[in-house]
Design a protein around this motif. Structure first.
Motif, short mmCIF file in Angstrom:
data_model
loop_
_atom_site.label_atom_id
_atom_site.label_comp_id
_atom_site.label_asym_id
_atom_site.label_seq_id
_atom_site.Cartn_x
_atom_site.Cartn_y
_atom_site.Cartn_z
N ASP A 188 0.84 -1.21 0.00
CA ASP A 188 0.00 0.00 0.00
C ASP A 188 0.87 1.25 0.00
O ASP A 188 1.85 1.33 0.77
CB ASP A 188 -0.87 0.03 1.26
CG ASP A 188 -2.08 -0.86 1.15
OD1 ASP A 188 -2.61 -1.00 0.02
OD2 ASP A 188 -2.49 -1.43 2.18
N ARG A 189 0.47 2.22 -0.81
CA ARG A 189 1.12 3.54 -0.77
C ARG A 189 0.03 4.61 -0.74
O ARG A 189 -0.92 4.54 -1.53
CB ARG A 189 1.97 3.77 -2.02
CG ARG A 189 3.13 2.83 -2.15
CD ARG A 189 3.84 3.05 -3.48
NE ARG A 189 4.51 4.34 -3.56
CZ ARG A 189 5.06 4.82 -4.69
NH1 ARG A 189 5.00 4.12 -5.82
NH2 ARG A 189 5.65 6.00 -4.69
N VAL A 190 0.21 5.58 0.13
CA VAL A 190 -0.71 6.73 0.17
C VAL A 190 0.13 8.00 0.19
O VAL A 190 1.05 8.13 1.00
CB VAL A 190 -1.62 6.68 1.42
CG1 VAL A 190 -2.38 7.99 1.58
CG2 VAL A 190 -2.59 5.51 1.32
N ARG A 191 -0.19 8.90 -0.71
CA ARG A 191 0.56 10.16 -0.77
C ARG A 191 -0.34 11.34 -0.38
O ARG A 191 -1.50 11.41 -0.78
CB ARG A 191 1.08 10.40 -2.19
CG ARG A 191 1.88 11.71 -2.30
CD ARG A 191 2.38 11.93 -3.71
NE ARG A 191 1.27 12.09 -4.64
CZ ARG A 191 1.43 12.11 -5.97
NH1 ARG A 191 2.61 11.98 -6.50
NH2 ARG A 191 0.36 12.25 -6.74
N TYR A 192 0.23 12.25 0.42
CA TYR A 192 -0.41 13.53 0.75
C TYR A 192 0.15 14.60 -0.19
O TYR A 192 1.38 14.75 -0.27
CB TYR A 192 -0.09 13.95 2.17
CG TYR A 192 -0.69 13.11 3.27
CD1 TYR A 192 -0.12 11.89 3.64
CD2 TYR A 192 -1.82 13.54 3.97
CE1 TYR A 192 -0.65 11.14 4.67
CE2 TYR A 192 -2.36 12.80 5.00
CZ TYR A 192 -1.77 11.59 5.34
OH TYR A 192 -2.30 10.84 6.37
N ARG A 193 -0.76 15.29 -0.88
CA ARG A 193 -0.35 16.44 -1.70
C ARG A 193 -1.11 17.67 -1.23
O ARG A 193 -2.27 17.56 -0.78
CB ARG A 193 -0.75 16.20 -3.16
CG ARG A 193 0.30 15.47 -3.94
CD ARG A 193 0.16 15.73 -5.43
NE ARG A 193 -1.12 15.33 -5.98
CZ ARG A 193 -1.64 15.89 -7.08
NH1 ARG A 193 -1.03 16.88 -7.69
NH2 ARG A 193 -2.80 15.45 -7.55
N PRO A 194 -0.53 18.85 -1.36
CA PRO A 194 -1.27 20.05 -0.95
C PRO A 194 -2.57 20.16 -1.76
O PRO A 194 -2.55 19.99 -2.98
CB PRO A 194 -0.32 21.20 -1.31
CG PRO A 194 1.03 20.57 -1.43
CD PRO A 194 0.82 19.16 -1.86
N ALA A 195 -3.69 20.43 -1.08
CA ALA A 195 -4.98 20.52 -1.78
C ALA A 195 -4.92 21.58 -2.87
O ALA A 195 -5.43 21.39 -3.97
CB ALA A 195 -6.08 20.81 -0.77
N ALA A 196 -4.26 22.71 -2.58
CA ALA A 196 -4.23 23.80 -3.56
C ALA A 196 -3.51 23.36 -4.82
O ALA A 196 -3.90 23.71 -5.94
CB ALA A 196 -3.53 25.01 -2.95
N VAL A 197 -2.44 22.57 -4.69
CA VAL A 197 -1.69 22.09 -5.85
C VAL A 197 -2.55 21.10 -6.64
O VAL A 197 -2.61 21.13 -7.87
CB VAL A 197 -0.36 21.46 -5.42
CG1 VAL A 197 0.33 20.75 -6.58
CG2 VAL A 197 0.55 22.52 -4.81
#
Ligand SMILES: Cc1cc2nc3c(=O)[nH]c(=O)nc-3n(C[C@H](O)[C@H](O)[C@H](O)COP(=O)(O)O)c2cc1C
Length: 217
Positions: A188-197
């Motif tokens: 499993d991989r989960v990535r957090y990205r800035p919502a604005a980006v």
């Protein structure tokens, strides 16, 4: 103790919406299985020639603003960060079959923060920081020992002050990725990205709102 067979599924819908809160939960569990090394992270930097370099440093604090570490600002990494503040961190927690990757932008911690951490270090470490021209070629071990002894003698019973070349850094995270091993090997991989980006815009640091996405292993 962490039970590897009972680790919760890693799912973008159920991880904590704040990557630092999620990181805290994972760090707690990593410390149970590797108490001595859970706070070690690999820091990757890039030189002006475009070549990457990586080495371990210790995590010395983290919060929504980012991840803190302390080092010699004239070292190889320090010189690279002075020119290119973009950097990456990797935590490898093999005891729980997890990895955390962090990318971001580095800045100096304040003198007050650097001083506070410096004061908490053992005297021998303080003398070493003065004595070691970190990343430079040294002719022999004895020269380092002699330099450290000279520093101890110079300051006697007085506190050893923080040298100008030693201080803290804050890596402000712009991306955080969690990796969790699964027995199926389809991990499993989960990535957090800035919502604005994710919405096509720009963002200001520190980032407060994130989107989570599943990445293929
Ligand atoms: C587990 C571990 C933790 C380390 N922590 C630090 C640290 O917090 N700060 C530091 O300057 N070097 C630390 N080091 C040493 C670095 O890995 C590295 O050798 C040194 O900082 C010089 O790196 P550079 O020549 O790329 O600048 C650590 C090494 C290990 C193995």
């Amino acid at each position: 103790m962490v039970d590897l067979d009972r680790l919760p599924d890693l799912d973008p819908a159920t991880v904590d919406p704040d990557p630092i809160a999620q990181f805290n939960a994972w760090l707690r569990e990593a410390r149970e299985t590797q108490p001595r090394w859970a706070d070690a992270m690999v820091l990757a930097t890039v030189g002006t020639d475009g070549n990457p370099s990586a080495r371990a440093v210790l995590l010395r604090g983290h919060d929504v603003d980012g991840f803190r570490f302390h080092t010699n600002r004239d070292s190889h990494k320090g010189r690279e960060l002075a020119v290119n503040p973009k950097a990456a961190l990797v935590f490898l927690w093999w005891g729980v079959e997890r990895q955390v990757r962090v990318e971001g932008v580095v800045e100096h911690l304040s003198d007050a923060e650097s001083d506070a951490y410096w004061a908490s270090r053992p005297r021998g470490s303080q003398a070493s920081a003065w004595a070691s021209p970190q990343s430079e070629v040294v002719a022999e071990r004895g020269a380092l020992d002699a330099a450290a002894a000279a520093i101890e003698a110079r300051f006697g019973d007085d506190p050893i002050p923080r040298p100008a070349h030693w201080g803290g850094f804050l890596l402000r995270h712009t991306s955080v990725e969690l990796w969790q091993g699964r027995t199926s090997r389809l991990h499993d991989r989960v990535r957090y990205r800035p919502a604005a980006v994710a919405e096509g815009g720009a963002t200001e640091l520190p980032i407060r709102t994130w989107v989570t996405e599943r990445l293929a292993p």
